[in-house]
Motif scaffolding. Sequence first.
Motif, PDB file in Angstrom:
ATOM      1  N   GLU A 125       0.832  -1.207   0.000  1.00 48.77           N
ATOM      2  CA  GLU A 125       0.000   0.000   0.000  1.00 48.77           C
ATOM      3  C   GLU A 125       0.864   1.253   0.000  1.00 48.77           C
ATOM      4  O   GLU A 125       0.856   2.034   0.953  1.00 48.77           O
ATOM      5  N   PRO A 126       1.635   1.473  -1.057  1.00 50.72           N
ATOM      6  CA  PRO A 126       2.538   2.632  -1.083  1.00 50.72           C
ATOM      7  C   PRO A 126       1.805   3.980  -1.081  1.00 50.72           C
ATOM      8  O   PRO A 126       2.308   4.959  -0.545  1.00 50.72           O
ATOM      9  N   GLU A 127       0.592   4.015  -1.671  1.00 54.25           N
ATOM     10  CA  GLU A 127      -0.154   5.276  -1.705  1.00 54.25           C
ATOM     11  C   GLU A 127      -0.561   5.707  -0.297  1.00 54.25           C
ATOM     12  O   GLU A 127      -0.453   6.882   0.061  1.00 54.25           O
ATOM     13  N   LEU A 128      -1.036   4.743   0.493  1.00 53.52           N
ATOM     14  CA  LEU A 128      -1.414   5.063   1.870  1.00 53.52           C
ATOM     15  C   LEU A 128      -0.203   5.505   2.680  1.00 53.52           C
ATOM     16  O   LEU A 128      -0.294   6.445   3.486  1.00 53.52           O
ATOM     17  N   HIS A 129       0.927   4.846   2.465  1.00 55.97           N
ATOM     18  CA  HIS A 129       2.156   5.236   3.170  1.00 55.97           C
ATOM     19  C   HIS A 129       2.551   6.674   2.831  1.00 55.97           C
ATOM     20  O   HIS A 129       2.881   7.461   3.726  1.00 55.97           O
ATOM     21  N   GLU A 130       2.497   7.018   1.559  1.00 54.96           N
ATOM     22  CA  GLU A 130       2.850   8.380   1.148  1.00 54.96           C
ATOM     23  C   GLU A 130       1.875   9.401   1.722  1.00 54.96           C
ATOM     24  O   GLU A 130       2.271  10.502   2.122  1.00 54.96           O
ATOM     25  N   SER A 131       0.595   9.042   1.771  1.00 58.61           N
ATOM     26  CA  SER A 131      -0.412   9.955   2.324  1.00 58.61           C
ATOM     27  C   SER A 131      -0.169  10.208   3.811  1.00 58.61           C
ATOM     28  O   SER A 131      -0.209  11.359   4.276  1.00 58.61           O
TER      29      SER A 131
END
Length: 280
Positions: A125-131
Amino acid sequence: MKEIMYDHNSVLIVSALFVCMLLAMEIGFRSGRRKQACATEAITQANAVLAAMLGLLALLLAFTFSAALQRYENRSQTVVAEANAIGTTYLRAQLLPKGMPDEVQALLRQYLGVRIQDGRVDATEPELHESLLHQAKLMEAQLWSHAVKAAELDPGPVISGLFIQSLNELIDTSSTRDAALNRHVPEIVLFLMFATIVLTTATLGFASGIAGHRVTLAAFVLVTLIALVVYLILDLDRPRRGAIQVSHESMLSLQQTIGAMRVHAFQPGSPPDAPQASRR
């Protein structure tokens, strides 16, 4: 540079390696069978080469395992250090000028929740991590603006200086923790280890072929153990996926302690608990 293997499941990587080891062993065995005519000298040479390769493989496995374990320990230490920094900043926020402590402590509670959630995000879940990382950076900027305001309102630099010092440490430790999570064993080392494993098993099969018999059960046990050690190395080196995860107990304990402090705050005469995470 983007890592090739980090986005793939450790079980799949080790399974593919295990199949390659068995294929290399079979190819080596069949090649050795064709050279049985000059067996006496060839067996001695093959055994010498096999012993040397097994020694080299043991060295590579030990080195890589040590590097992966050291990185795992560093990640665990950064989590404890960040929890301590947040706890200290939360306590020192009470020293800020009137009207600011409640707002700053509420922001710190939100920040702690975001950092705990970010630590639990899977690598898939890279998008959640970046968010979550972006939210944390915004909160750090808000906290710093409060520190600047406190320094302007408080003519004495000692009290506001204590808060600024702890806030600086909080920001530094969060960056250190993020960097530790992204630090892995170099892939060139893993590729070299895989190549050595496959060549060693091929040599093992070749030596068995020259000797005129199939690989023994003990050799298959050795191959299985090597695959398990490789899996352990990969799992230790992946803090956001796999069976071995970095413990966030210190952050969770801090969150519970801060929650207890809020309850005590509404009960006059109850001494607050110190939100400092236990040092290891």
